[in-house]
Design a protein around this motif. Structure first.
Motif, mmCIF file in Angstrom:
data_model
loop_
_atom_site.group_PDB
_atom_site.id
_atom_site.type_symbol
_atom_site.label_atom_id
_atom_site.label_comp_id
_atom_site.label_asym_id
_atom_site.label_seq_id
_atom_site.Cartn_x
_atom_site.Cartn_y
_atom_site.Cartn_z
ATOM 1 N N UNK A 1 -1.614 32.043 -9.224
ATOM 2 C CA UNK A 1 -1.487 31.037 -8.177
ATOM 3 C C UNK A 1 -2.807 30.916 -7.433
ATOM 4 N N UNK A 2 -3.440 29.759 -7.509
ATOM 5 C CA UNK A 2 -4.611 29.511 -6.670
ATOM 6 C C UNK A 2 -4.133 29.182 -5.266
ATOM 7 N N UNK A 3 -4.807 29.704 -4.263
ATOM 8 C CA UNK A 3 -4.389 29.488 -2.877
ATOM 9 C C UNK A 3 -5.555 28.951 -2.056
ATOM 10 N N UNK A 4 -5.198 28.265 -0.961
ATOM 11 C CA UNK A 4 -6.219 27.711 -0.067
ATOM 12 C C UNK A 4 -5.587 27.479 1.298
ATOM 13 N N UNK A 5 -6.071 28.198 2.288
ATOM 14 C CA UNK A 5 -5.507 28.051 3.626
ATOM 15 C C UNK A 5 -4.131 28.687 3.732
ATOM 16 N N UNK A 6 -3.361 28.215 4.706
ATOM 17 C CA UNK A 6 -2.029 28.757 4.950
ATOM 18 C C UNK A 6 -1.009 27.642 4.992
ATOM 19 N N UNK A 7 0.224 28.008 4.679
ATOM 20 C CA UNK A 7 1.300 27.035 4.759
ATOM 21 C C UNK A 7 1.934 27.079 6.144
ATOM 22 N N UNK A 8 3.029 26.384 6.333
ATOM 23 C CA UNK A 8 3.669 26.314 7.637
ATOM 24 C C UNK A 8 4.252 27.621 8.110
ATOM 25 N N UNK A 9 4.473 28.565 7.187
ATOM 26 C CA UNK A 9 5.057 29.851 7.555
ATOM 27 C C UNK A 9 4.004 30.943 7.724
ATOM 28 N N UNK A 10 2.739 30.567 7.663
ATOM 29 C CA UNK A 10 1.689 31.553 7.824
ATOM 30 C C UNK A 10 1.262 32.231 6.541
#
Length: 363
Positions: A185-194
């Motif tokens: 899983x590539x990730x970038x920043x945070x989602x609404x749940x932190x």
């Protein structure tokens, strides 16, 4: 091309066996007809005649007994045929299920990363803003910028080292890119749940991030990228030299075949493939050289499976790297030398240094 030729040869062999099965089936049907017309029916008539002669039945019972015996025999034969047909249908259904799974898997779009390869300047590997997760590992790579040379990637088991190498091998700019896999899983920043926000990578290498918010930047030193992994694939029913060269070496003329066999044998022995030899490994007359060449040229059901872990690693290094005309611009070695003993590991590293020189990035 080599795989296509091997599949063609196997298909021809399968068709030959299918034709043989068809001939056997036709022969069986003929024998069944012969058995029914020239053995079973006359046998029933003889048995009924014997019963009449013995006075066990009268002339009026001939039809009843003949019909009853023939019906019983026919029922037994039909039940046998029905069971055989049902078993064949079940086998074919299982095969169709397996083919359906393979077809669906093959139709899944590959996931590759968009990477850049500069047209000029000194080759370098530069990674910035690359964040990914796999299993329990969460990794972020920032500010990595290295030129040609040898580098070691260290970390605990499961920390994401192999995943980073796979991501680099999955750059769309590579001559032979590989699928990154859905487990990464590539990730970038945070989602609404932190938590980390996943960035979806599409088949064309693009992501669903905004154009002005690129999640990562990868600059590759070359389009020629090679990954030597921990668990290499080797086919069944193949001559080792054919697979190493990805060509039908065993079908070539004698001069070409002997030249290529000699090169593979020389490369393997330079890595101490046959460490039990007591003479000079550079000597063509060294004990075991002819035996090794003969083994390389023969077709084996599972040659690779019969090797030790160290021998497998050496064979894959020869196949993937040392039979090339030149070292790739980026060489990724994913613990491929872990099974080697200290002497073999030193020989392999010396060979890699001599082969790649100072013009490649070796990670």
């Amino acid at each position: 091309r080599h795989a296509a030729e091997r599949w063609g040869a196997l298909t021809a062999r399968i068709r030959h066996k299918a034709d043989f099965v068809s001939v056997l089936t036709t022969t069986r049907l003929y024998l069944e007809y012969f058995y029914w017309s020239d053995v079973l029916v006359p046998g029933v008539e003889v048995a009924v005649g014997g019963l009449i002669c013995a006075g066990a039945i009268g002339a009026g019972d001939i039809y009843v007994y003949s019909t009853a015996v023939q019906d019983a025999v026919d029922l037994a034969l039909m039940r046998g045929r029905a069971a055989s047909t049902l078993a064949r249908i079940t086998t074919e259904m299982d095969r169709l299920d397996e083919l359906t799974e393979v077809w669906e898997w093959a139709g899944t779009a590959d996931r590759m990363l968009a990477c850049a390869v500069p047209d000029g300047g000194a080759p370098r590997l530069a990674i910035d803003g690359l964040a990914y997760e796999r299993g329990s590992a969460a990794v972020r790579v920032d500010g990595l910028d290295v030129g040609p040379g040898f580098y070691a990637l260290t970390g605990a088991n499961g920390s994401g080292k192999s995943t980073l190498l796979r991501l680099l091998a999955g750059c769309q700019s590579n001559l032979h890119a590989v699928d990154v896999g859905s487990s990464v899983r590539l990730t970038h920043g945070t989602d609404g749940n932190g938590g980390a926000r996943e960035v979806r990578v599409h088949a064309d290498g693009s992501t669903d991030a905004a154009a002005d918010d690129s999640p990562y930047s990868i600059v590759m030193p070359s389009r020629d990228v090679l990954e030597i992994g921990q668990d290499p694939y080797w086919p069944l029913y193949a001559a080792p030299v054919d697979w190493m060269y990805q060509d039908r070496v065993t079908a070539a003329d004698a001069a070409t075949r002997d030249l290529r066999l000699a090169r593979v044998e020389r490369e393997l022995r330079s890595l101490l493939f046959d460490a039990g030899t007591t003479c000079d490994i550079a000597d063509a007359a060294c004990d075991g050289a002819a035996a090794l060449r003969s083994e390389l040229a023969a077709e084996h059901r599972d040659w690779f499976g019969g090797l030790s872990g160290g021998q497998r690693a050496k064979a894959e290094l020869v196949r993937g790297l040392f039979l090339r005309t030149a070292c790739p611009g980026l060489l990724l070695i994913d613990e491929a030398m872990a099974p080697l003993d200290p002497a073999s590991k030193a020989a392999a590293m010396d060979r890699i240094r001599g082969f790649c020189g100072d013009g490649s990035v070796v990670l």
